[in-house]
Design a protein around this motif. Structure first.
Motif, PDB file in Angstrom:
ATOM      1  N   CYS A 150       0.825  -1.205   0.000  1.00 50.55           N
ATOM      2  CA  CYS A 150       0.000   0.000   0.000  1.00 50.55           C
ATOM      3  C   CYS A 150       0.866   1.264   0.000  1.00 50.55           C
ATOM      4  O   CYS A 150       0.671   2.155  -0.830  1.00 50.55           O
ATOM      5  CB  CYS A 150      -0.962  -0.016   1.190  1.00 50.55           C
ATOM      6  SG  CYS A 150      -0.206  -0.407   2.782  1.00 50.55           S
ATOM      7  N   TYR A 151       1.814   1.362   0.934  1.00 49.16           N
ATOM      8  CA  TYR A 151       2.692   2.539   0.954  1.00 49.16           C
ATOM      9  C   TYR A 151       3.444   2.684  -0.368  1.00 49.16           C
ATOM     10  O   TYR A 151       3.473   3.776  -0.951  1.00 49.16           O
ATOM     11  CB  TYR A 151       3.684   2.449   2.107  1.00 49.16           C
ATOM     12  CG  TYR A 151       3.149   2.763   3.481  1.00 49.16           C
ATOM     13  CD1 TYR A 151       2.628   4.014   3.786  1.00 49.16           C
ATOM     14  CD2 TYR A 151       3.202   1.809   4.501  1.00 49.16           C
ATOM     15  CE1 TYR A 151       2.164   4.302   5.069  1.00 49.16           C
ATOM     16  CE2 TYR A 151       2.744   2.091   5.784  1.00 49.16           C
ATOM     17  CZ  TYR A 151       2.225   3.341   6.063  1.00 49.16           C
ATOM     18  OH  TYR A 151       1.778   3.633   7.327  1.00 49.16           O
ATOM     19  N   SER A 154       1.383   4.232  -3.258  1.00 55.11           N
ATOM     20  CA  SER A 154       1.137   5.680  -3.196  1.00 55.11           C
ATOM     21  C   SER A 154       2.386   6.472  -3.548  1.00 55.11           C
ATOM     22  O   SER A 154       2.328   7.462  -4.285  1.00 55.11           O
ATOM     23  CB  SER A 154       0.618   6.078  -1.808  1.00 55.11           C
ATOM     24  OG  SER A 154       1.564   5.773  -0.803  1.00 55.11           O
ATOM     25  N   SER A 179      -1.002   6.501   7.189  1.00 60.36           N
ATOM     26  CA  SER A 179      -1.940   5.447   6.810  1.00 60.36           C
ATOM     27  C   SER A 179      -3.089   5.365   7.788  1.00 60.36           C
ATOM     28  O   SER A 179      -2.932   5.614   8.987  1.00 60.36           O
ATOM     29  CB  SER A 179      -1.227   4.096   6.791  1.00 60.36           C
ATOM     30  OG  SER A 179      -2.159   3.039   6.571  1.00 60.36           O
ATOM     31  N   GLY A 183      -4.615  -0.629   7.581  1.00 54.15           N
ATOM     32  CA  GLY A 183      -3.352  -1.133   7.059  1.00 54.15           C
ATOM     33  C   GLY A 183      -2.653  -2.095   8.004  1.00 54.15           C
ATOM     34  O   GLY A 183      -1.831  -2.905   7.595  1.00 54.15           O
ATOM     35  N   ARG A 234      -9.274   4.062   6.755  1.00 55.48           N
ATOM     36  CA  ARG A 234      -8.722   3.830   5.418  1.00 55.48           C
ATOM     37  C   ARG A 234      -7.956   5.036   4.916  1.00 55.48           C
ATOM     38  O   ARG A 234      -8.254   6.154   5.291  1.00 55.48           O
ATOM     39  CB  ARG A 234      -9.846   3.563   4.423  1.00 55.48           C
ATOM     40  CG  ARG A 234     -10.538   2.239   4.584  1.00 55.48           C
ATOM     41  CD  ARG A 234     -11.797   2.209   3.740  1.00 55.48           C
ATOM     42  NE  ARG A 234     -12.403   0.897   3.762  1.00 55.48           N
ATOM     43  CZ  ARG A 234     -12.522   0.101   2.700  1.00 55.48           C
ATOM     44  NH1 ARG A 234     -12.111   0.512   1.516  1.00 55.48           N
ATOM     45  NH2 ARG A 234     -13.056  -1.093   2.815  1.00 55.48           N
ATOM     46  N   ILE A 236      -4.177   6.286   2.506  1.00 51.51           N
ATOM     47  CA  ILE A 236      -2.755   6.580   2.653  1.00 51.51           C
ATOM     48  C   ILE A 236      -2.472   7.846   1.864  1.00 51.51           C
ATOM     49  O   ILE A 236      -2.935   8.000   0.728  1.00 51.51           O
ATOM     50  CB  ILE A 236      -1.871   5.439   2.101  1.00 51.51           C
ATOM     51  CG1 ILE A 236      -1.880   4.257   3.068  1.00 51.51           C
ATOM     52  CG2 ILE A 236      -0.443   5.910   1.856  1.00 51.51           C
ATOM     53  CD1 ILE A 236      -0.949   3.134   2.652  1.00 51.51           C
ATOM     54  N   ASN A 307      -5.784   2.462   1.060  1.00 53.30           N
ATOM     55  CA  ASN A 307      -4.862   1.340   1.242  1.00 53.30           C
ATOM     56  C   ASN A 307      -5.526  -0.004   0.975  1.00 53.30           C
ATOM     57  O   ASN A 307      -4.869  -0.962   0.589  1.00 53.30           O
ATOM     58  CB  ASN A 307      -4.267   1.357   2.652  1.00 53.30           C
ATOM     59  CG  ASN A 307      -5.324   1.307   3.729  1.00 53.30           C
ATOM     60  OD1 ASN A 307      -6.173   2.202   3.785  1.00 53.30           O
ATOM     61  ND2 ASN A 307      -5.312   0.291   4.565  1.00 53.30           N
ATOM     62  N   GLY A 311      -4.443   0.258  -2.938  1.00 48.82           N
ATOM     63  CA  GLY A 311      -3.320  -0.294  -2.181  1.00 48.82           C
ATOM     64  C   GLY A 311      -3.466  -1.763  -1.850  1.00 48.82           C
ATOM     65  O   GLY A 311      -2.581  -2.341  -1.219  1.00 48.82           O
TER      66      GLY A 311
END
Lengths: 339, 339, 339, 339
Positions: A150-151, A154, A179, A183, A234, A236, A307, A311
């Protein structure tokens, strides 16, 4: 009809996959696997899931359970996919794995960041890194995709075009990201209790967060990454800083580069204004922007996603759509749930 | 393709309609109206909206703007629909109105609760009250539907079968409900500022909330209604109390009555456990439950919905689906966005 | 200087006691007890605690640890105080217990609502029920006080004057209350995880919540009580409904009764407007209001407190102040932390 | 007794000052000024304020209103203090101003960052910059203090010792900070509505936020500052990045420097773990930490405060305590309101 199995169905990514598949024209959730909730009906594991799928039972996974399955979505703790990927692929299933196991091309990187030897290094070459905006053609032809974290999704979406265009120095990249709490997954712990998080903003994993490795690999950069936990479920937002690579430029030059890069993308929007994570909540959208600061000679680039959407579950479905030759947007929303 | 106009497109219900129509197979947003944002692109009014519709312009409404329009969704402040409904209906458009204007069958009730005379009482008979679970057949044949209010939808779904079955005394009904802040609409005011609401739970509109009238009409009951504001964006939970109507009954008898009533409904689930509003967030679902307390000889019935889903945009689309002979579930989700 | 021990120092009530005692002129935290965190410094158990007290160690409790202690605050799971109260009182310590163990005067009530026999019924007479506004004189002379539960405090403060004045029928009382999540304590569980609670409002403990017994005892009423969990950390609002006891009255008559009852109270404010829980966050304040509805012949009464303040730690200190002849307001705030 | 006037009493900082002064042994709120709420009782402007002060009236300010006043706290929009500071100081009052007007030593800096000429540059020398940890002695002797901004306080406390010790290159500083919504003040706007902010994290003021100037002045650094809005009411966390100034160092060297710098400070705690903003909510505390990353040769330093506490009202009172020779901690809490 593409018969789809979900590994990790009782977790949050499992829930999001099931919610999205309710409206998908081709992918049909057929078998659901989850260790801790095995034996329960989906409707009791996820009371928010409506419709016929709620009557399915969550099962304990065994490879024989994949008979007749065309596609496997795996959303497991890292280290688990390595143990079962060969069995899944040998049966001819397509696999979209959200674990970290097959994202890093070099098994040594896995060992360095995850602190343990990779158990199936021979399989690494069979996986494509799963961000369609970067690797669309390879994903189309792949049997196995390692959907991005996820990170990284982005930050990579915000920075990749700027690096490709030579605007920023990849050795100077700082990624500061916040985040939502989903996550951290569904396992209960004090750090993600409501009373701990509500009204609280904090950093964690200083200097050592494992998603650093994915960012460095996909961006060809050296990255200092600081993740934060924000009091929301939710979303990010990655705020990225880098030194300008060359001489002076117009303050909006990075924005123009982003606009050009994403002109034809169905899920990446380029915004003049800094995005809010809520613009993409519940969707597969990403919003990016960037600016050059002549005063400090640095570029700031921002990327917002959900995310659990772009993500995680959304990106997994987007990859699967490509793998099966479906419309890339099938079952996915571009608009966020707002407010 | 059903060409659809939205009045009040720049508000929260407008946003939710547009989000849902992104995935609807037949209803196509064609003209968007909104006074305060007239002249702006939808994408700047609602930055969370992706896809082609973001390029549409929000227009100032005039009846001539409805040429070629098949369906009008109106999400306006109360009192506005009365002024324009005749013009819309005369053009042959179907109309689903979310305002309070045409929900009460008796113009005197409107005057009593809203403090002003009704401007178009002759039109009242042309509107069907818009809760499909109560009035499905009438909605199918209607040109005009007055979609129910958010609070009434949650309380009516929880209590109607219990009253119909003679389990509770309709003269004794108390409805205590909590709503997310989006129910107050998009206009900014101190009472709905983040700093006011975060960490805060409060009652408002003691004894006089206008939604009381709808509940009384549809339930044939006398209702004491207390709305509360909860620190969340979406969701309504109605907790309803009534005296048992007759002699003793089993504690689960009300639950059985609900199960029977909603056995075939696609969007109403009956739960053993008290529902959380989050189970239905972003969906058109409703979850109800009920229990009899032999100690105090009272029944407690609960209903949870998303105020912008089953309490507004979702229910409007469900009604429109019926009016146009479409699959009642088209474009609507049964599963909530969770977590 | 009053040497004070805290049992349950590592929980949320322990934290609030310690925060308040930082500013108390006489009560000095001297020994801290807590099983699960025994052996740790307070500063690592509660990183929000500053000042010298952070260096104290959390100890495992044993009665000998009370040597030299003047006052014991106990904030333990129900059932624990019964085992140790005799030992504490025999040493001559004063005791303010927040558990449910000594709140109910009749051991049979305890058995009925808590599902187990009381282990120290002989001690029940030595405890005074700890709401100073009801039992101030008795608390002044007491060695042992059983501080009221959080829900009961809010409902009792709102309703007691109305029952005493004969305005409402005590056989008809319904208490519908919403609490912040800190009321569930510090133990981690999925039901109080951030992702579960954020954006969510739900009821729990239908018909059977144990606090019902306290309300019935102190109000002399029959109570149907429904607790709800609201997505906020602190605060309780009780919305109470009852049939008017006698003939007609003015709509503001209940409000006048409350004003008269609480005219001289330092911590109870009577408000024209329905209170928000946030008005009393972090304070020992309570805000109440009430209204008569001639249409349904019912009274609505509301009470807001901070469940950790007037509903727990604040009330404990208020009681202790009385027991030791201190200014009743010592160390306590009347103003809430807002916003 | 120090007779204290508050300018801007109806805002959030005014509310926090009044809450804290409830427990202050010497500063007594005597006159309250606020334009938009002039003529109202404080209790209706701030319903969370209890006690006798609630009966005070909010007045429209005029200099003659300061007769008999010893101390003025001003919490006004920037630009307002410049107009009235001379009048206040000429009457002999001490003044603690929270506006930006007198923080920058050089009137040219004010003009550059605030886009307008300073109206009272001759007064700049009479103000001391109000962070006691940096300027304690000067504050003690001052008649006028310009209390620091919220963002600068968090970043300066985290970075100043590292710059002073030569660990980081001041030309390379990046400050990425997240604030609770109360930092935006009480004026209502869509950007701070609950529905906008709940579940949302976003950046704003890219490259141009005015607090940059304060950070640069006090740190002697060049700063790229990006503020973010987090979905919480209170709290700021600044995450700061800088290149290491010299050769290699141990990863914990920055932490040791912070520990030494703040060893005797009553309100600054140095933590091994990254702090949460909630540790300091409602208090005057600050928590800082720092780490060196040998991989990227950068230092990460973090500082957490309550923007209304150490970032505003708390720091104002701390300064006033020094100015009047009181115990520096009078009326201030070191422990946060948690949970």
């Amino acid at each position: 009809m593409i018969r789809t199995a979900i590994l990790g169905a009782s977790g949050y990514v499992g829930a999001e996959l099931l919610r999205l598949l309710e409206r998908h024209p081709a992918l049909v959730p057929t078998r659901l696997f989850g260790d801790s909730k095995a034996g329960q009906k989906l409707g009791s594991v996820h009371p928010q899931i409506g419709g016929a799928v709620a009557a399915l039972e969550v099962e304990r996974f065994g490879p024989e359970a994949l008979d007749g399955i065309d596609l496997v979505f795996a959303a497991l703790p890292h280290g688990e996919s390595q143990k079962i990927a060969a069995g899944i692929l040998d049966r001819g299933c397509r696999l979209v794995d959200l674990g970290a196991d097959f994202r890093l091309r070099d098994a040594a990187d896995y060992a360095r960041w995850y602190g343990e030897e990779h158990q199936a290094p021979a399989l690494l070459d069979r996986f494509v890194f799963g961000i369609p905006e970067l690797h669309r053609d390879a994903i189309r032809g792949a049997q196995a995709v390692a959907a991005a974290g996820c990170y990284p999704t982005s930050a990579i979406l915000a920075c990749k075009p700027l690096i490709d265009a030579g605007l920023i120095d990849p050795a100077s990249l700082i990624v500061d990201a916040a985040s939502g709490v989903s996550g951290a997954g569904r396992a209960v712990k004090e750090g993600t209790a409501f009373n701990t998080v509500d009204g609280s903003y904090s950093a964690y994993g200083l200097l050592t967060h494992r998603h650093t490795a994915e960012m460095e690999q996909e961006l060809g950069a050296t990255v200092l990454f600081t993740p934060h936990l924000a009091p929301m479920t939710r979303g990010i937002l990655a705020t990225c800083y880098a030194a300008a690579a060359a001489g002076e430029m117009d303050g909006d030059e990075p924005l123009r580069v982003l606009r050009q890069a994403y002109a034809d993308e169905p899920f990446v929007r380029v915004s003049d204004e800094p995005p809010s994570t809520k613009w993409v909540a519940g969707s597969n959208g990403a919003v990016v922007t960037a600016r050059y600061d002549p005063r400090t000679r640095r570029v700031v680039a921002l990327g917002a996603i959900d995310n659990l959407g772009k993500g995680a579950a959304g990106q997994m479905i987007q990859c699967a759509n490509l793998m099966f030759g479906l419309d890339e947007s099938s079952g996915l929303a571009a608009s966020g749930v707002f407010p």
